[in-house]
Structure formats: structure tokens, C-alpha cells
Write an enzyme that holds these catalytic residues in place. Structure first.
Site, PDB file in Angstrom:
ATOM      1  N   CYS A 223       0.826  -1.217   0.000  1.00 57.09           N
ATOM      2  CA  CYS A 223       0.000   0.000   0.000  1.00 57.09           C
ATOM      3  C   CYS A 223       0.857   1.262   0.000  1.00 57.09           C
ATOM      4  CB  CYS A 223      -0.903   0.041   1.226  1.00 57.09           C
ATOM      5  SG  CYS A 223      -2.251  -1.144   1.204  1.00 57.09           S
ATOM      6  N   HIS A 224       1.867   1.269   0.883  1.00 62.61           N
ATOM      7  CA  HIS A 224       2.606   2.514   1.130  1.00 62.61           C
ATOM      8  C   HIS A 224       3.801   2.711   0.198  1.00 62.61           C
ATOM      9  CE1 HIS A 224       0.314   3.348   4.794  1.00 62.61           C
ATOM     10  NE2 HIS A 224       0.506   2.101   5.164  1.00 62.61           N
TER      11      HIS A 224
ATOM     12  N   CYS B 147      11.655   5.867  33.902  1.00 63.30           N
ATOM     13  CA  CYS B 147      11.666   7.054  34.750  1.00 63.30           C
ATOM     14  C   CYS B 147      10.687   6.884  35.900  1.00 63.30           C
ATOM     15  CB  CYS B 147      11.290   8.293  33.940  1.00 63.30           C
ATOM     16  SG  CYS B 147      12.706   9.259  33.426  1.00 63.30           S
TER      17      CYS B 147
END
Lengths: 106, 263
Positions: free
Chosen positions: B81-82, B224
Site C-alpha cells: 500500500c505505502h 523514569c
């Protein structure tokens, strides 16, 4: 097969010192770690790296459990003639991988 | 404290005023003083990021390229598709998280990849932090390298960005710390011998030497939160995506470095 990245200059002048860089994807599991349930994770490392040029060994390294994942090995050699470098990594669990790169020496 | 206790009637009012002052006093880093974590790297780590044959994240990029072109599920590949990611995916990662109307909330790049896999390729979604998902997001992310971070102007994103900002400035965990206390108020100073960066998300997914692997921004956030002794969220949770949306907006205009290397 593990991913490997090789950086060898495509061309060099005769007698020039060239830098070769190699990077291979490998977990380098030390064998000293345990899972959360206390089971030891078996050692899985690359233990030998060799580089041959036109069949002749020019560099060898022994790798040990303290070496980080995805070992990056860089070294220098003198460009003498055109030819092919063959890089070979071997290790635990019959790990073996070979990559080649060629150089043109003018 | 004594002033507050001696005036019980005004106690709550005073507390509210103090709280309001803390929130409004929280100063964001001026746009021209922002700097990438790259600036604080050592010489060797910089060299590692600068050289694509020394950057271990490039191994994931190679995996991602192979996955991009591999057929899966119903036989479709991303490339089907891309097309060529080098053109079609340029600048895409710099725009995520983006609003997803079906969910009425933003999704990050990993979630977009999985939506595409499930809906278009009819394949199983990839697990967060799995080798394949990181490979694809790193490969897609790298196509935006050098592009400025460009958060969408979609007004529907605003409340989520605000929620992310609220999480960013909220004290949490046993250490009672907020993200902002380190990354806005004390960046460039040291925490346990390490330079505190400004926490810009411009290089993710990145190769962290401590992890000895590539990891996503959510893995970094989780890291974190654990360090703050706070309860961390599940991967893909809305809290993380909102925080990502805020961080990307905070770093708007800064060039992408994906795949970066950090200690």
C-alpha cells in the site's frame, strides 16, 4: 541469520591504512543471569571473530561473557592488493555467520 | 507553615493559592534554549550515533526494512500500500501521536502500525517492545531523520496534550517527584553522576547502551516512573500516549534523530 553491518572502504591506495568496522546483532547472554523464577539463562555468546583477506587470516579476536550485546569490532589494516575480506563470527549453540566485503586497491 | 496553622479558616485557601502558584510558576524551557539529549553525549557515543555502520540501532532498521517488504496476514506487505517508505513515510513519525477518530483519542506510531496490521493486513498485532514492532517503528522513524517534529494542529488533540502535561507536572511516586522537576527545572545538572537531559522524544525508538537494545519512548517513560518509585502504566496505555503527545509538542520543531543512541 543475524544481521551484520560491515564497513570497508570500496577503494584504497596501495599502502594506505584502512579502517574496517563490523557490527553484528547478537544477544551476548552472559550465562550469569537468572529469570524471575530463578532459572539460570544459559550462556549464549559469540566467542571468536576472525577476518581473512584473500584466504589469509589478518585479524582474530576472542570474545568473552562481559562483552555487550551486538558486538562492534573495528580494526585497521594496510591495503596491499585488491581482494575480498571474509568475516566470520562463531559462538555458542553452533552460531556461525560469514560475511564478505571486497576492496579495490589502486 | 505556622501562618497557615494559626489561621485555620484561611488554611485551605492558602493551600489552594500555593498549589495554583506552583502550577502557574512551572516554567517551560524557552523554545530557543531547548537542546537534544545528543548535546550531552560523550564523544564516543556521539560517534556511534553519527555513523550508520557503528550505530547498533541500524540492525533494527535492517530488520524493519525486511518486515516492511514482507507479506503477512492476508498476503499484503506494508510496501504493497505505502510503497517505498523512504518517500511515503518521510516526516510521518514526526507527526505522531495523531488523532484516531475511531477511538476518539490519539494513537502513537506503534499503535498505528498495529491498527494497520489488524485492519489492512489481517495479521496479529505485534506485542509492545517486541523485536518486530520496534524494528518497524525504527525503520519508519528513521525516514523522518532530520525532519522537524511537527505535532498535528488538530484541536481534538488539545485535551489529551493537556492531560499529558498534567501528568508531566504532577508529583508522583514514593519520591514525590514530577517529570518537570528534573527535566524543566534541573536539566544540565546531575542525577547520580549523569547529566539530566531535557527529555525530548526526538530520537525514539533509540538504542540505549544500558538496555543493550533498542527501546521505545514508553519504555523510557516506564524507566523514569520506576526510578521515581511511582506506579508505571501498561504499555500502550492512554496515560503514556498523552504524555507522548505532550512531549512531542514540547519538542516541536526540533529535528528528529531516530534512531538515536543514548547511554
Amino acid at each position: 541469520m543475524a544481521r551484520a553491518l560491515i564497513n570497508v572502504p570500496a577503494k584504497a591506495k596501495r599502502g594506505e591504512i584502512i579502517t574496517i568496522k563490523t557490527l553484528i546483532s547478537h544477544v551476548m547472554e552472559s550465562g550469569f543471569r537468572h529469570t524471575s523464577t530463578g532459572v539460570r539463562i544459559p550462556r549464549d555468546i559469540i566467542d571468536t571473530f576472525t577476518c581473512t583477506f584473500n584466504g589469509e587470516e589478518i585479524f582474530r579476536a576472542a570474545l568473552h561473557p562481559a562483552i555487550a550485546a551486538n558486538p562492534f569490532i573495528t580494526f585497521h589494516t594496510v591495503a596491499t592488493e585488491s581482494g575480498t575480506f571474509t568475516f566470520k563470527w562463531t559462538g555458542d549453540g553452533q552460531f556461525s555467520q560469514t560475511e564478505t566485503a571486497s576492496i579495490v586497491v589502486e | 507553615m505556622s501562618a497557615v496553622t494559626s489561621l485555620p479558616l484561611f488554611g485551605p485557601v492558602a493551600a489552594l493559592l500555593v498549589a495554583a502558584t506552583i502550577i502557574s510558576a512551572h516554567a517551560e524551557i524557552p523554545l530557543n534554549e531547548r537542546r537534544s539529549g545528543y548535546a550531552d553525549l560523550g564523544r564516543e557515543t556521539k560517534a556511534m550515533q553519527d555513523d550508520d555502520t557503528a550505530n547498533p540501532a541500524m540492525l533494527a532498521v535492517l530488520d524493519g526494512e525486511a518486515l516492511w517488504n514482507a507479506r503477512t496476514g492476508n498476503g499484503r506487505a506494508c510496501a504493497g500500500c505505502h510503497g517505498d517508505a523512504k518517500t511515503s513515510m518521510k516526516g510521518v513519525a514526526a507527526r505522531y501521536p495523531a488523532y484516531e477518530p475511531k477511538l476518539n483519542r490519539p494513537v502513537n506510531l506503534d499503535q498505528r502500525i498495529n491498527t494497520c496490521r489488524v485492519e489492512r493486513q489481517e495479521a496479529k498485532p505485534l506485542a509492545y517492545e517486541s523485536k518486530d514492532l520496534l524494528a518497524l517503528s525504527t525503520y519508519i522513524g528513521m525516514q523522518s531523520r532530520g525532519e522537524p517534529i511537527a505535532p498535528p494542529t488538530d484541536p481534538r488533540l488539545t485535551p489529551f496534550r493537556e492531560a499529558g502535561r498534567a501528568t508531566y507536572i504532577r508529583r508522583q511516586g514514593q519520591l514525590n517527584l514530577s517529570c518537570a522537576q528534573c527535566h524543566d527545572d534541573n536539566w544540565s545538572r546531575k542525577l547520580a553522576g549523569n547529566i539530566i537531559p531535557q527529555a525530548h522524544p526526538n530520537g525514539y525508538p533509540l538504542y540505549r547502551l544500558e538496555w543493550q537494545s533498542i527501546g521505545s519512548l514508553q519504555r523510557r517513560l516506564r524507566n523514569c516512573l520506576i526510578g521515581m518509585r511511582a506506579e508505571h502504566y501498561d504499555y500502550g496505555s492512554p496515560e503514556y500516549v498523552d504524555l507522548e503527545a505532550y512531549l512531542m509538542w514540547r519538542a516541536r520543531g526540533m529535528p528528529m534523530e531516530t534512531p538515536a543512541v543514548r547511554p
